[in-house]
Design a protein around this motif. Sequence first.
Motif, PDB file in Angstrom:
ATOM      1  N   ASN B  47      16.186  65.950  95.719  1.00  0.00           N
ATOM      2  CA  ASN B  47      17.415  66.348  96.404  1.00  0.00           C
ATOM      3  C   ASN B  47      17.828  67.768  96.052  1.00  0.00           C
ATOM      4  N   ALA B  50      15.715  69.925  98.080  1.00  0.00           N
ATOM      5  CA  ALA B  50      16.192  69.880  99.462  1.00  0.00           C
ATOM      6  C   ALA B  50      17.500  70.640  99.633  1.00  0.00           C
ATOM      7  N   LEU B  52      20.354  69.189  98.826  1.00  0.00           N
ATOM      8  CA  LEU B  52      21.389  68.185  99.054  1.00  0.00           C
ATOM      9  C   LEU B  52      22.232  68.008  97.798  1.00  0.00           C
ATOM     10  N   GLU B  53      21.691  68.456  96.666  1.00  0.00           N
ATOM     11  CA  GLU B  53      22.485  68.445  95.438  1.00  0.00           C
ATOM     12  C   GLU B  53      22.346  69.804  94.786  1.00  0.00           C
TER      13      GLU B  53
END
Lengths: 315, 370
Positions: B47, B50, B52-53
Motif C-alpha cells: 500500500n 501504491a 494508498l498509505e
Amino acid sequence: MSAADLVVSGPSREPTRHSLTTRIVIYGLLIVFALVYIVPLVVMVNTSLKPLDEVTGGNMFALPQHLTFQPWVRAWGEARIGVSETAGIAGYFANSIRMVVPAVLISTVLGALNGYVLTKWRFPGHALVFGLMLFACFIPFQSVIIPMAVILGMLGHIGNELRDATGWSLGFGNPTVNLVIVHVIYGLGFTTLFFRNYYEAFPTELVRAAMMDGAGFFQIFRRILLPNSTPIIIVTVIYQFTNIWNDFLFGSTFAAGDSSPMTVALNNLVNTSTGVTEYNVNIAAAIIAAGPTLFVYIVGGRYFVRGLMAGAVKG
Amino acid sequence: MATLEIKGLRKRFGALEILKGIDITLEKGGFLVLVGPSGCGKSTLLNTIAGLESISSGEIRIGGRVVNDLHPSRRDIAMVFQSYALYPNMSVGENIAFGMEMRGVAKPERDKAVAAVAKTLQIEHLLQRRPGQLSGGQRQRVAMGRALVRQPSVFLFDEPLSNLDAKLRVDMRVEIKRLHQTTGTTIVYVTHDQIEAMTLATKIAVLKDGEVQQVGSPSEIYNMPTNLFVADFMGSPAMNLLEGKVARADGAPGIVIERQDHPPIVAPVPASADVSKLADGAKVIFGIRPEAVNDMESIDRNAKLIVKFEAKVELVEPAGSDTFVVTRAAGTELTARMRADADLKVGQNHTFAFNLDKALLFDPATTRRI
C-alpha cells in the motif's frame, strides 16, 4: 424445519394435516391484524365520501347512500382554515411540499457526504465528531426551540440587511426557508448515522481502486459511492420525508398564518371553534395530509426494510 | 517497465512501527513476491508503494523517480486488489475504462484500449456484463484487465488469488506467470502462500514483524535460508529443524542428534556450514527438508554425504505423488518425503537416510544460519 423436511425423496410432497392447521392459524392471524389496520382507513374513506347529515346521523360503518366528493373538494379548496383568508388546504399542502422536498434532499446529500468522510476519509477525532452528530438524534425538539428561534431571528436580520444592501435576501427570514434550515440541521444526525453505518460496510478497496484510477474526492462519491447506495438513500428519504412532513412543533413555532405547513393547517381546520364541525371535510383533509407519506412508503417500502436490515447487520 | 527501489522505508502508526526500515531493489521486468505470515506488514508495504498509505520515513523510487508524495494515480502503477474491487454499478467495459475516463481520454480511444485488453485476457464476450454476473475467475481477469489497460511501469497484486478455489487458483497462477513472461512487466505481488511465491517470483522478500528477513531468488530462499524463520516458513511440509550438538571425535567435527529410544544420529557437518568457530558441545539446529530425508533406495544417487539411521515410523500420510512419513528425533517430529509406493507400516522400524548436501545448520541463539 426439521432434518426430515430437508430430505425430500419423492418428486413432490403432499401437504400434511399438520401443515394445514398451521396454515389456518397463520392466515387467520394475518387476516385479523390486516383488518385491525385497514378498518380505520376504511372508516375514514367511507366517511369522507358521505354528506354531513349521513355522517352525524348514521353508523360510521354504513356505506354512503348519496356518494359525494364534495367534502374532498371543500377540504382542498374551500374550507376556512383558522382565521386565514386563504380557502382550503391546497396552499398549505404546497407549503409543505416546498419545505419537505429541499429539506429531504439537502439533509440526505449532506448525510451521505458526512458518512463518506467519516468512513473513507478518516481524520483524527472522527469518532468524536460522529458521536457529537449522534447527539442530534437524542435531543428532544422542545429543548432546541428557543435557541433555534434566536438563531433564526439573527438569520432574519442578516436577510433584511442583505435585502437593504443588494435587493436580495437570499431567502433568509422566509418562514419556509427557516423550516428547511431547521429540518436539515435536525435531520443531519439521523442521515449521517444511516449513511455512516452503510458506508462502514462499503468495501474500502473500491474507494482505493478509484483513487488509483485517478478519481478525486467528489468523483469517487458521485461515481462509486452514490450509485451503490440505493437502499440507504431510500431509507433516508422515507425517514426524513415522513418526519419532516409530519412535523407539527417546528411548523407551528417557526411559520405562521399562510406560510404554515400542512400539519398546522390541518390542526387549524379541525380545531376550529366556530360553526358546525364538518367531520367529512376534516377527514378528507386528514387523508390528503397523510397521502404523500403513504405514497412514499408504498413506493419505497420494499427498500425500507432491506436498507434497515443492511444497516442493522453491519453496524 | 521500470526499476523499483525502496530505501529505509519506515511506517509508524503512533508508537507502533509497522515497517522497520525496508530496503528492496527490483530490477526492470522482475517479479517480486512479498511473503510472510499475516500481520508481517507485507500488505502495508504494498500500500505504501501504491501510495494508498503514507510513509513515515525512507524513499520509494519507481523508474528512478521518487514517488513518496505523489498521488496513487500519478505513480505510474496499477493494482489488482484482493477482492478485485470491481465497481458493481458499472459494466466490465466501463470498469476497465474508468481510469482512462478519469484521465480524460476520448471515448473512441478508450474503446480501442478496452477491446485490446479484452482480447488479451479473452473476456471480450463479458464486456457488457456487470461484475455481479461474473464467476470468480472472470472477475479476476477483469481486475487484471483494469490494471493492464493502464500500461503502468509497475503492477501491484495484493493476494489476488486468495478468493479463488484451489483449482482455479492454480490456473490463474499459470496465467499470471504467462502474463509476466509475455509482457515483461515489473510486478510486485503480495501473498501468504509460499507455493505462489516460489512458482511466480524472480525475487522473493520474506517479511516478519515489519522487517525483511531475506531477499533472494526462489532457490536461494528455499535452499539457503538465512535464518530459522525463513527456513521454517518456506516449504510445505516445513523443513525439519532438530536440536543437535557439535561433537569432535578424532578431529573431524560432527553433529549429534539425541533420540529417546534409539541411539543418537551422528552426522558429519554439512558442506554448507562452517563449525570451526564452535566449541565442542555447542548447540546447533540441524535443518533438513523432507525431500532430503529418505531411505537408502530412493535417496539422491548424486548425494556426496549421506548418513543413515534406524527410526520408528509414527505416521504415514499418502499424498498421491509422494508419501510423507513422520518419525521422531531430538524430541520433535521428523518428516520424510518418500516415493508414493513406499511400503511402510506404523510402528515398524525403518532405515532412513539424510542427504547432508541439502542440510543446514542454524545457531539457536541468533537463529541465523551457520
